[in-house]
Design a protein around this motif. Structure first.
Motif, short mmCIF file in Angstrom:
data_model
loop_
_atom_site.label_atom_id
_atom_site.label_comp_id
_atom_site.label_asym_id
_atom_site.label_seq_id
_atom_site.Cartn_x
_atom_site.Cartn_y
_atom_site.Cartn_z
N VAL A 81 -30.52 -17.02 14.01
CA VAL A 81 -30.73 -18.30 14.49
C VAL A 81 -31.96 -18.38 15.22
O VAL A 81 -32.21 -17.36 16.13
CB VAL A 81 -29.68 -18.60 15.69
N ALA A 82 -32.97 -19.15 14.75
CA ALA A 82 -34.23 -19.34 15.11
C ALA A 82 -34.92 -17.97 15.42
O ALA A 82 -35.58 -17.62 16.24
CB ALA A 82 -34.25 -19.95 16.53
N GLY A 83 -34.80 -17.09 13.86
CA GLY A 83 -35.39 -15.99 13.99
C GLY A 83 -34.76 -14.77 14.65
O GLY A 83 -35.10 -13.80 14.61
N ARG A 84 -33.60 -15.02 15.28
CA ARG A 84 -32.80 -13.96 15.86
C ARG A 84 -31.78 -13.86 15.11
O ARG A 84 -31.08 -14.35 14.65
CB ARG A 84 -32.74 -14.32 17.44
N PRO A 85 -31.30 -12.48 14.93
CA PRO A 85 -30.33 -12.15 14.05
C PRO A 85 -29.00 -12.04 14.80
O PRO A 85 -29.16 -11.77 16.08
CB PRO A 85 -30.53 -10.83 13.48
N VAL A 86 -28.04 -12.68 14.54
CA VAL A 86 -26.88 -12.68 14.85
C VAL A 86 -25.75 -11.55 14.25
O VAL A 86 -25.51 -11.67 13.30
CB VAL A 86 -26.28 -14.05 14.95
N THR A 87 -25.30 -10.70 15.28
CA THR A 87 -24.45 -9.63 14.60
C THR A 87 -22.96 -10.18 14.57
O THR A 87 -22.77 -10.94 15.16
CB THR A 87 -24.74 -8.30 15.45
N LEU A 88 -22.08 -9.37 13.84
CA LEU A 88 -20.70 -9.58 14.13
C LEU A 88 -20.28 -9.34 15.22
O LEU A 88 -19.13 -10.09 15.57
CB LEU A 88 -20.00 -8.60 12.98
N ALA A 89 -20.53 -8.54 16.21
CA ALA A 89 -19.88 -8.45 17.49
C ALA A 89 -20.31 -9.62 18.33
O ALA A 89 -19.26 -10.20 19.02
CB ALA A 89 -20.52 -6.98 18.00
N GLU A 90 -21.43 -10.00 18.22
CA GLU A 90 -21.94 -10.95 19.06
C GLU A 90 -21.01 -12.28 18.62
O GLU A 90 -20.75 -13.27 19.26
CB GLU A 90 -23.45 -11.47 18.76
N ALA A 91 -21.01 -12.45 17.23
CA ALA A 91 -20.45 -13.61 16.72
C ALA A 91 -18.81 -13.56 17.08
O ALA A 91 -18.21 -14.65 17.44
CB ALA A 91 -20.38 -13.67 15.25
N THR A 92 -18.24 -12.47 17.04
CA THR A 92 -16.76 -12.19 17.36
C THR A 92 -16.76 -12.67 18.99
O THR A 92 -15.82 -13.34 19.52
CB THR A 92 -16.45 -10.82 17.27
N ALA A 93 -17.62 -11.92 19.88
CA ALA A 93 -17.67 -12.20 21.17
C ALA A 93 -17.96 -13.70 21.41
O ALA A 93 -17.10 -14.48 22.36
CB ALA A 93 -18.78 -11.75 21.83
N VAL A 94 -18.59 -14.62 20.69
CA VAL A 94 -18.77 -16.12 20.83
C VAL A 94 -17.67 -16.65 20.37
O VAL A 94 -17.05 -17.75 20.95
CB VAL A 94 -20.10 -16.23 20.09
#
Length: 386
Positions: A8-21
């Motif tokens: 997102v906007a050049g920043r990678p989103v990991t699975l953990a972050e996605a799970t946390a969100v």
């Protein structure tokens, strides 16, 4: 190395972050759900409370409505009873009024029938009077036609005027104080001669009058014809006035004034209004135009003069009769005085007779009661006054 799902906007989103969100979002959704459920439960509790209050209010209103309905039913029933009573009273009053109205209507109809009968009777009587008046009008119209024919004929008109003049004179003057068709020493014969008391000269009256010119003057269709008819009437009047002055004013034999009789008041008024110069010329010639009313007035004046002259002639006889009447009154007074004396003497005699009758009654009463106590009067004593 962590697994990158997306950037997102050049920043990678990991699975953990996605799970946390996702977990945070899920927690947020759960929280929001709980909040919504709490709010809904509160709303349902408030709605239930409001519904309970509304039900209580509705029950209270229903109880009030039932009470009001019961009261209304009672009032309606009482009003129904009152209305029934009033209706019966109204029916009775209406029946009584109808009976009274029927009675009055019957009386009114009978009265109206009697009045109508009387009115019809009066109308019948008036119709009879109208028929009589119609006959009278028919007779009058025939008489008017006859009068018109008479006035159209010169000789008949002259006879009509003379007859009217003779009627006025004969009705107002005593016999012997007038003469019709009197002959003068000149051989002229006026229609009437009126003799004044103490004067041998008669007052002459002429009853002939030129009516043709008056009729033409009245019935002139235009001012020119009226002017010509006026000139003709003026000439005829002046000629007749001069003829009367020449024929009927005889010095030493007749009065200084002669009369011309106009047999119509309207004709006399028209002459006086439109032909004053002719009237003044007649006055100058000592000839007077008179209408029926003026002739009647002149006859009354002559009658008063004759009555006054006769009173003067009879004055001596009246005085002698008055003296004889006074003497009769004196004799009557003397005889009434003698009669009063006789009445007075008779009264005294009657009083003496009553005194004697009282004495006789008293003596009879003593004889009846055997009352001889009183000594008899001596034979030589004078008797009591009776």
């Amino acid at each position: 190395m962590p697994y990158v799902l997306f950037s997102v906007a050049g920043r990678p989103v990991t699975l953990a972050e996605a799970t946390a969100v996702a977990a945070g979002l899920l927690a947020l959704l759960v929280f929001l759900s709980l909040v919504s459920l709490v709010r809904q439960s509160r709303a349902r509790a408030a709605a239930a409370a409001e519904e309970a209050v509304r039900r209580e209010e509705m029950d209270r209103r229903l109880r009030d409505l039932a009470r009001i309905q019961a009261e209304t039913s009672g009032r309606v029933q009482s009003m129904t009873e009152v209305l029934a009573q009033r209706q019966s009273e109204l029916a009775r009053a209406v029946a009584e009024r109808l009976d009274a109205t029927s009675h009055r209507l019957g009386e009114t109809l009978s009265t109206a029938a009697r009045a109508t009968h009387e009115s019809l009777t009066r109308i019948a009587e008036r119709l009879v009077m109208v028929e009589a008046a119609e006959r009278s009008l028919t007779d009058l119209s025939s008489q008017v036609v006859s009068l018109r024919e008479t006035l159209a004929n010169k000789q008949a008109r002259g006879a009509f005027g003379q007859a009217r003049m003779e009627a006025i004179v004969a009705d107002g003057l005593p016999r012997g104080s007038f003469a019709f068709q009197y002959t003068l020493t000149t051989g002229r014969r006026p229609d009437c001669a009126i003799f004044l008391p103490g004067d041998p000269r008669p007052l002459l009256v002429d009853s002939k009058f030129p009516l043709e010119a008056v009729t033409a003057f009245r019935e002139a269709p235009s001012p020119e014809h009226r002017k010509a008819a006026g000139q003709r009437l003026r000439a005829d009047l002046l000629k007749h006035v001069h003829d009367v002055a020449e024929r009927y004013l005889v010095p030493g034999e007749t009065q200084d004034v002669a009369l011309i009789f106009v047999p119509s008041e309207s004709v006399y008024a028209e002459i006086s209004e439109h032909f004053d110069a002719v009237v003044q010329e007649a006055y100058r010639l000592r000839v007077v135009l008179v209408s029926p009313s003026l002739l009647m007035l002149a006859v009354q004046v002559v009658q008063a003069i004759a009555k006054d002259a006769r009173m003067r002639e009879e004055a001596d006889r009246v005085r002698a009769e008055v003296a004889a009447l006074v003497a009769d009154v004196d004799r009557l007074r003397e005889r009434v005085g003698d009669l009063a004396k006789h009445f007075s003497q008779v009264g005294d005699d009657v009083a003496r007779v009553l005194v004697s009758a009282d004495k006789i009654a008293r003596r009879g009463l003593r004889l009846e009661q055997l009352d001889f106590d009183s000594a008899p009067a001596p034979s030589g004593a004078p008797a009591a006054s009776e």
